[in-house]
Design an enzyme around this catalytic site. Structure first.
Site, PDB file in Angstrom:
ATOM      1  N   LYS A 227     -33.053 -10.870  -4.556  1.00 22.27           N
ATOM      2  CA  LYS A 227     -34.024 -11.886  -4.972  1.00 22.27           C
ATOM      3  C   LYS A 227     -33.734 -13.235  -4.319  1.00 22.27           C
ATOM      4  O   LYS A 227     -32.652 -13.462  -3.774  1.00 22.27           O
ATOM      5  CB  LYS A 227     -34.039 -12.009  -6.499  1.00 22.27           C
ATOM      6  CG  LYS A 227     -34.713 -10.793  -7.141  1.00 22.27           C
ATOM      7  CD  LYS A 227     -34.911 -10.920  -8.624  1.00 22.27           C
ATOM      8  CE  LYS A 227     -35.604  -9.655  -9.157  1.00 22.27           C
ATOM      9  NZ  LYS A 227     -35.669  -9.613 -10.609  1.00 22.27           N
ATOM     10  N   ARG A 261     -29.653  -3.620 -12.061  1.00 21.17           N
ATOM     11  CA  ARG A 261     -30.792  -2.987 -11.385  1.00 21.17           C
ATOM     12  C   ARG A 261     -30.730  -3.397  -9.913  1.00 21.17           C
ATOM     13  O   ARG A 261     -30.821  -4.585  -9.602  1.00 21.17           O
ATOM     14  CB  ARG A 261     -32.089  -3.466 -12.044  1.00 21.17           C
ATOM     15  CG  ARG A 261     -33.349  -2.823 -11.503  1.00 21.17           C
ATOM     16  CD  ARG A 261     -34.573  -3.315 -12.261  1.00 21.17           C
ATOM     17  NE  ARG A 261     -35.787  -2.685 -11.779  1.00 21.17           N
ATOM     18  CZ  ARG A 261     -36.472  -3.105 -10.737  1.00 21.17           C
ATOM     19  NH1 ARG A 261     -36.069  -4.166 -10.065  1.00 21.17           N
ATOM     20  NH2 ARG A 261     -37.565  -2.471 -10.350  1.00 21.17           N
TER      21      ARG A 261
HETATM   22  C1  9MG Z   1     -39.478  -4.356 -12.213  1.00 21.44           C
HETATM   23  N1  9MG Z   1     -38.484  -5.400 -12.064  1.00 21.44           N
HETATM   24  C2  9MG Z   1     -38.347  -6.248 -11.019  1.00 21.44           C
HETATM   25  N2  9MG Z   1     -37.318  -7.093 -11.231  1.00 21.44           N
HETATM   26  C3  9MG Z   1     -36.797  -6.755 -12.438  1.00 21.44           C
HETATM   27  C4  9MG Z   1     -35.750  -7.245 -13.221  1.00 21.44           C
HETATM   28  O1  9MG Z   1     -35.028  -8.284 -12.837  1.00 21.44           O
HETATM   29  N3  9MG Z   1     -35.488  -6.663 -14.395  1.00 21.44           N
HETATM   30  C5  9MG Z   1     -36.241  -5.611 -14.831  1.00 21.44           C
HETATM   31  N4  9MG Z   1     -35.937  -5.080 -16.025  1.00 21.44           N
HETATM   32  N5  9MG Z   1     -37.271  -5.107 -14.128  1.00 21.44           N
HETATM   33  C6  9MG Z   1     -37.534  -5.684 -12.963  1.00 21.44           C
END
Ligand code: 9MG
Length: 283
Positions: A227, A261
């Site tokens: 990000k 994630r």
């Molecule tokens: C779908 N998605 C994209 N970025 C995300 C994030 O930071 N957390 C979660 N739970 N889903 C995300």
């Protein structure tokens, strides 16, 4: 005291001495822009990407059909179902837990029928019908904070106290879900890095990971892979943010995050193994 996250076929300790941080791999099922192979080809690509993640040691695969990048328009329901459902059915019995990234109650219902273990909702189960769609299942529920919506969220993010406001939002959503009869052991929270937040907001929240977990009493999922908050610190474009993203994942886990994630599963799994071997992870 609640100390396990219970979701679908899985059960993760998140407090005590048996804790291991878990890696959620991102599987975007979007049409392949480099070919005209259509639906069939994007299904094949998604499955082979998932197979590689499994070899790399992924714990949870998060399958999403709609982009949530800043500025991304919503995807019609029929198209989202067409993209994600074949992938969910194909992956359900491959070993890892399966999560679906959706805020649409209709997709949640179909995904539960397909046997997913977790629903990852960037909208925090605020859509009318979302809570009813998940209430009677045993799926884990990831409640994410987002200010505004993906199309507008990065235009002018604003808070007077980002940590207090995100905490209050997550608390209200936990209460809404548990008031509907949902077992709190099914819940995890996510501050939603990049979802209606400046770089400063994101780092204030990352530094508050331990505080969020302590105040809300549920495990936390952190998603900062590739990000702009990683780019802001490293000065690197998106395709060179792997090492920075692994660093961010470790920062979150060091402060108590249970799930990270990520795009780069192999690198994150290795980093966590070494970090964990050299740490006494007691919560
Ligand atoms: C779908 N998605 C994209 N970025 C995300 C994030 O930071 N957390 C979660 N739970 N889903 C995300």
């Amino acid at each position: 005291m609640r100390s396990t996250l219970q979701f679908g076929r899985f059960n993760y300790p998140w407090r005590g001495d048996r804790v291991r941080a878990r890696v959620m791999g991102i599987l975007n099922v979007t049409p392949d822009s480099f070919s005209d192979g259509g639906q069939h080809q994007s299904l094949e690509f998604a499955i082979s990407h998932a197979e590689q993640m499994i070899l790399d040691g992924v714990d949870i695969i998060d399958v999403g059909g709609e982009s949530s990048r800043p500025g991304a328009p919503p995807l019609p329901l029929a198209q989202e179902l067409q993209r994600v459902m074949p992938v969910l059915y194909a992956l359900r019995d491959q070993g890892p837990a399966i999560s679906v990234d959706t805020y649409k109650p209709e997709v949640m219902r179909e995904a539960i029928i397909a046997g997913v273990d977790m629903i990852n909702d960037i909208n925090g189960f605020r859509a009318p019908g979302a809570i009813a769609a998940v209430r009677d299942s045993d799926c884990g529920l990831c409640i994410m904070h987002m200010q505004s919506d993906p199309q507008h969220m990065q235009l002018a993010p604003s808070y007077s106290d980002v940590v207090a406001e995100v905490t209050a939002f997550l608390r209200e959503r936990i209460e809404a879900l548990t008031a509907a009869g949902i077992d709190p052991r099914r819940l995890c929270i996510d501050p939603g890095f990049g979802f209606g937040k400046t770089v400063e907001h994101n780092y204030a929240l990352l530094k508050a990971t331990g505080q969020l977990i302590a105040e809300l009493g549920v495990p936390l999922l952190a998603g900062l892979s590739r990000k702009s908050m990683v780019g802001a610190v490293t000065g690197k474009p998106v395709e060179q943010r792997m090492a920075g993203s692994v660093g961010g994942a470790l920062a979150a886990v060091a402060q108590g995050a249970l799930i990270v994630r990520v795009h780069d599963v192999a690198e994150t799994v290795d980093a966590l193994k070494v970090w964990q071997a050299g740490t006494n992870l007691q919560r």
